[in-house]
Design an enzyme around this catalytic site. Structure first.
Site, PDB file in Angstrom:
ATOM      1  N   HIS A 164     -35.175 -48.526 -46.565  1.00 44.98           N
ATOM      2  CA  HIS A 164     -33.888 -48.168 -45.972  1.00 44.98           C
ATOM      3  C   HIS A 164     -33.977 -48.018 -44.460  1.00 44.98           C
ATOM      4  O   HIS A 164     -35.048 -47.867 -43.898  1.00 44.98           O
ATOM      5  CB  HIS A 164     -33.293 -46.910 -46.618  1.00 44.98           C
ATOM      6  N   TYR A 171      -9.870 -22.788 -35.711  1.00 44.24           N
ATOM      7  CA  TYR A 171      -9.256 -22.987 -34.391  1.00 44.24           C
ATOM      8  C   TYR A 171      -7.841 -23.536 -34.515  1.00 44.24           C
ATOM      9  O   TYR A 171      -6.912 -23.045 -33.892  1.00 44.24           O
ATOM     10  CB  TYR A 171     -10.126 -23.937 -33.564  1.00 44.24           C
TER      11      TYR A 171
END
Length: 150
Positions: free
Chosen positions: A80, A143
């Site tokens: 990979h 937030y």
């Protein structure tokens, strides 16, 4: 050669880094778009070794530079590829992955005939992509939810 390629990539990257190194900017945006990307060879064959691994790294750095993507970190394992990249908002993650996988497959299969004979295509169709940031998901949600109270 890999170090020279990395320096070239950093010099030709089309994003300007602002005074706060966490952010980049272009003509219309200030941003920090960073992705962790992982993909595998078809059937997870362990073919990314030796000269194939070295050439793959060079091809990925060059292709990323061509499309304005900065490879911050890379590791090629036998089965990979693991990347940490940053880009500006004009490139979506699917395009980044498709460009990197497409160019590297074409070049590696031309240069290493054993990859053609062992695999119908070099890469599997799937990949993993995740965003990386400086704040947590919970911080962003908090937030936004508390904007009205400010």
């Amino acid at each position: 050669m890999v170090l020279e390629t990395l320096l070239y990539v950093r010099q030709t990257h089309n994003m300007e880094v602002g005074t706060d190194s966490r952010y980049s900017k272009n003509a219309g945006a200030v941003f920090s778009l960073k992705y962790r990307i992982v993909w595998c060879p078809k059937y997870r064959k362990k073919v990314l070794v030796g000269d194939v691994e070295i050439r793959l790294k060079n091809v990925l750095y060059a292709t990323a530079a061509q499309y304005g993507v900065l490879i911050e970190a890379m590791e090629v394992m036998p089965d990979h590829v693991h990347l940490f990249v940053s880009s500006d908002p004009t490139r979506c993650v699917a395009e980044i992955v498709n460009r990197l996988k497409g160019a590297s497959s074409r070049i590696l299969r031309e240069e290493f005939p054993h990859l053609k004979s062992r695999l119908p295509t070099l890469w599997s169709r799937s990949y993993y992509a995740g965003t990386v940031g400086h704040v947590s998901e919970a911080t962003v949600v908090n937030y936004i939810e508390n904007q009205k109270g400010r």
